[in-house]
Design an enzyme around this catalytic site. Structure first.
Site, PDB file in Angstrom:
ATOM      1  N   GLY A   1      -2.151  -8.819 -12.411  1.00  0.00           N
ATOM      2  CA  GLY A   1      -2.325  -9.769 -11.322  1.00  0.00           C
ATOM      3  C   GLY A   1      -3.784 -10.091 -11.093  1.00  0.00           C
ATOM      4  O   GLY A   1      -4.585 -10.089 -12.029  1.00  0.00           O
TER       5      GLY A   1
ATOM      6  N   ASP B   1       0.828  -1.213   0.000  1.00  0.00           N
ATOM      7  CA  ASP B   1       0.000   0.000   0.000  1.00  0.00           C
ATOM      8  C   ASP B   1       0.858   1.257   0.000  1.00  0.00           C
ATOM      9  O   ASP B   1       0.500   2.266  -0.617  1.00  0.00           O
ATOM     10  CB  ASP B   1      -0.935   0.017   1.219  1.00  0.00           C
ATOM     11  CG  ASP B   1      -2.124  -0.911   1.048  1.00  0.00           C
ATOM     12  OD1 ASP B   1      -2.307  -1.446  -0.065  1.00  0.00           O
ATOM     13  OD2 ASP B   1      -2.873  -1.109   2.029  1.00  0.00           O
TER      14      ASP B   1
ATOM     15  N   GLU C   1      -4.497  -5.273 -15.474  1.00  0.00           N
ATOM     16  CA  GLU C   1      -4.999  -6.524 -16.053  1.00  0.00           C
ATOM     17  C   GLU C   1      -5.167  -7.490 -14.895  1.00  0.00           C
ATOM     18  O   GLU C   1      -4.202  -7.851 -14.229  1.00  0.00           O
ATOM     19  CB  GLU C   1      -4.028  -7.061 -17.105  1.00  0.00           C
ATOM     20  CG  GLU C   1      -4.608  -8.195 -17.930  1.00  0.00           C
ATOM     21  CD  GLU C   1      -4.323  -9.560 -17.330  1.00  0.00           C
ATOM     22  OE1 GLU C   1      -5.251 -10.127 -16.691  1.00  0.00           O
ATOM     23  OE2 GLU C   1      -3.207 -10.053 -17.484  1.00  0.00           O
TER      24      GLU C   1
ATOM     25  N   CYS D   1      -3.610 -15.885 -17.321  1.00  0.00           N
ATOM     26  CA  CYS D   1      -4.835 -15.086 -17.357  1.00  0.00           C
ATOM     27  C   CYS D   1      -5.638 -15.367 -18.615  1.00  0.00           C
ATOM     28  O   CYS D   1      -6.862 -15.262 -18.613  1.00  0.00           O
ATOM     29  CB  CYS D   1      -4.498 -13.593 -17.282  1.00  0.00           C
ATOM     30  SG  CYS D   1      -3.718 -13.106 -15.742  1.00  0.00           S
TER      31      CYS D   1
END
Length: 496
Positions: free
Chosen positions: A245, A230, A264, A298
Site C-alpha cells: 500500500g 492499529d 511494499e 506502484c
C-alpha cells in the site's frame, strides 16, 4: 453477479458477511462500511464493520488451527491450494465483476487479475513443495578447531499467524500473493482487505473455503481502518505482517514490534531515456507503463527523464499515442477509467494545478469529470514542481528534460522512493552501469517497470519497502530456521 449462486452464503440482505472460524458471519457491531463505486460515485456494496473482539476471536482460532495445519503433509497443503486455484479460475467472472464495480478496473483486466491469481496460487503450491521439502545438513569440522563430532540438521518451519493487508489496485492478486506462500509454509492467515476491493476479496476467500481448508485457518476481517487497523497490526497474536500500500506502511512498521515485516509502499518509478534509444519502443512502453489502469500502479512510470536532444521527438510520439487512448467506464474496457475515489482525484488535481502555476507545458487540456481524469502528459517539468517528486497514482505523467545520464540518475536517487525504474538505450554496457547506479529495487532495461512474473523478486529500497516479495522470497520470509544438532561421542568421517 456478486453474492449470487455459489456465493449466496456470503451476503445477507445488502451487506456482505465477514469470514471467521470457517463460517460467514454478521458482525455484532450491527454496523457496515459502504463501498463507493468510483464510476457512479454511489454506494455499490456494504461490508461488515467488525469489532476488536471479533479480531481477537479470529486470532485465537488461527493460533489453535495453525498448530495442526503445520503438521499437515506438504503434498496435502499443495493439493488444497491447487483446488482453491481451480475454483478461483472457475468463478473468475463473478470476482472480476466486483473489481469492475469496486475499483473501476477495466473488465478485461479484471478477469486477467483473477486468472493470474489462480496461477500464482498453483505456483506457490509447486514451489513450496520443492523449497520446503529440502533441508540442510552441516558438519562441524568445516570450522577451524572442530572435529566431525556434530551433525547439524536445518529445516524451515512456519512463523504462526500471518496478517495480510493488500491494496485496492490489485486486491485479489496481492492478497493471494500473501495467502499462497503463508499457507504452503504451514501458517494461518488473517486477511484485512482494503475497503475498495473488499467484496472481491470476500469472493476470493470463499474459493478457499470451498476448497476445504481447515476451519479457522483463514479469516477475512472487514471494517474501518480507524477502528481495527492499529488493533490488527499491533495484535500480540500476529507473527508476521505482509503489507502492500502507501505510506500507511511506515506507521505500521513503527508500531509492529518484534515481528518480520514485508512492506511494499509505492514508488516514483523513473524512466531514463538516452539519445540512442528506440523512441517508438519508448513511446509504447510509456503508454503501457504510465497509463494502464489509469496510472494506479506502484510500478507505473511516474516520471520520464529524457535527453534534451531527443525529447521533442519522444513527446510527439507519446502525444500521438495518448490521443488514441479511450476514456470512459470500466465496463467498456476503456483505457482510462475513473480513479478509485474523489479524494484521489482531488490529490491528482492539486498536482496538476501546482504544475500549471509553475510553468509546465500541458500537452493536452486538463479534463476531469467526477473521478474520471483524462490522460495528461506534462512537458518541461522542473524540480520545484510537486509532480516531479510525488506519486500521483493517476493518469498524469511528467517529462523532465536532462542533459546527461548522470542528471537522470541523480533525480532518481534524490527521491525518497526506490521501487522500480527503467532505462532505454541500445548500449547494454550503459544500461548496466545506469541500472547499478539507480537506487531502486528493480531496473527494467528497454521495458516499462512491472511487477512480475509473480515468481520474480519484487522489492523496494528506501521508503518503498522492507524485504522482498515474489513467490520464493515470500515463502522464505514466512518461515524461520529450526536447527537440530546431533552430538557424536567421537569423530565420524564418511567412508573413513
Amino acid at each position: 453477479m456478486a453474492g449470487s449462486g455459489v456465493y449466496a452464503d456470503i451476503i445477507e440482505g445488502d451487506v456482505f458477511k465477514y469470514y471467521s472460524d470457517g463460517e460467514w458471519k454478521k458482525s455484532s457491531s450491527g454496523k457496515s462500511v459502504a463501498i463507493i463505486n468510483p464510476t457512479t460515485r454511489m454506494t455499490q456494496f456494504k461490508v461488515q464493520a467488525c469489532t476488536q473482539e471479533e479480531v481477537n476471536k479470529a486470532m485465537e482460532t488461527a493460533k489453535k488451527v495453525q498448530k495442526q495445519w503445520a503438521k499437515t503433509p506438504l503434498w496435502k497443503r499443495a493439493e488444497l491450494l491447487h483446488k482453491a486455484a481451480a475454483i478461483l479460475k472457475e468463478h473468475k467472472a463473478a470476482i472480476a465483476d466486483c473489481l469492475v464495480k469496486e475499483i473501476a478496473k477495466p473488465a478485461k483486466d479484471s478477469v486477467t487479475e483473477v486468472v493470474r491469481s489462480g496461477d500464482l496460487v498453483s505456483y506457490c503450491a509447486e514451489e513450496g513443495v520443492r523449497l520446503l521439502g529440502e533441508g540442510k545438513f552441516l558438519v562441524s569440522d568445516s570450522f577451524p578447531g572442530n572435529e566431525r563430532t556434530k551433525y547439524c540438521l536445518t529445516s524451515k518451519i512456519p512463523l504462526g499467524v500471518i496478517l495480510a493487508i493488500p491494496p485496492f489496485n490489485y486486491p485479489v492478486n496481492l492478497a493471494v500473493s500473501k495467502i499462497g506462500p503463508a499457507l504452503i509454509a504451514g501458517n494461518a492467515l488473517v486477511l484485512k482487505p482494503p475497503t475498495q476491493g473488499a467484496v472481491a476479496c470476500l469472493h476470493m476467500v470463499h474459493c478457499f473455503h470451498l476448497a476445504g481448508f481447515p476451519k479457522g485457518l483463514i479469516s477475512c476481517i472487514t471494517g474501518k481502518g480507524s477502528e481495527i487497523g492499529d488493533f490488527l497490526t499491533m495484535h500480540p497474536g500476529v507473527n508476521c505482517i505482509s503489507f502492500t500500500g502507501g505510506d500507511t506502511g511506515i506507521a505500521i512498521s513503527k508500531k509492529a514490534g518484534m515481528v518480520p515485516l514485508q512492506m511494499e509502499l509505492g514508488g516514483k518509478d523513473a524512466c531514463i531515456v538516452l539519445e540512442d534509444a528506440d523512441l517508438d519502443l519508448v513511446a509504447s512502453n510509456v503508454i503501457k507503463g504510465g497509463f494502464s489502469y489509469s496510472g494506479q500502479r506502484c510500478t507505473a512510470i511516474k516520471v520520464i527523464l529524457v535527453m534534451q536532444s531527443v525529447a521533442d521527438t519522444l513527446v510527439e510520439k507519446v502525444n500521438a499515442k495518448v490521443a488514441k487512448l479511450t476514456v470512459g467506464p470500466p465496463e467498456d474496457n476503456s483505457d482510462i477509467t475513473p480513479v478509485v475515489s474523489e479524494s484521489s482525484a482531488n490529490f491528482i488535481e492539486g498536482l496538476v494545478k501546482d504544475a500549471k502555476e509553475k510553468g509546465a507545458t500541458f500537452c493536452q487540456e486538463y479534463k476531469r469529470e467526477g473521478n474520471l481524469i483524462w490522460p495528461l502528459l506534462l512537458d518541461n517539468v522542473k524540480p520545484d514542481m510537486r509532480i516531479a517528486w510525488e506519486e500521483p497514482f493517476g493518469p498524469i505523467l511528467p517529462v523532465i528534460r536532462i542533459n546527461s545520464a548522470e542528471e537522470g540518475i541523480h533525480h532518481c536517487n534524490a527521491s525518497n522512493f526506490g521501487l522500480q525504474g527503467c532505462v532505454f538505450t541500445r548500449d547494454i554496457n550503459k544500461a548496466m552501469l545506469i541500472s547499478d547506479a539507480m537506487e531502486s529495487g528493480t531496473i527494467q532495461i528497454n521495458s516499462a517497470p512491472a511487477r512480475g512474473p509473480d515468481h520474480f523478486p519484487f522489492q523496494g529500497l528506501k521508503d518503498s519497502g522492507i524485504g522482498s516479495q515474489g513467490i520464493t522470497n515470500s515463502i522464505n520470509m514466512m518461515t524461520k530456521i529450526k536447527t537440530t544438532v546431533i552430538n557424536l561421542p567421537s569423530p565420524s568421517y564418511t567412508m573413513g
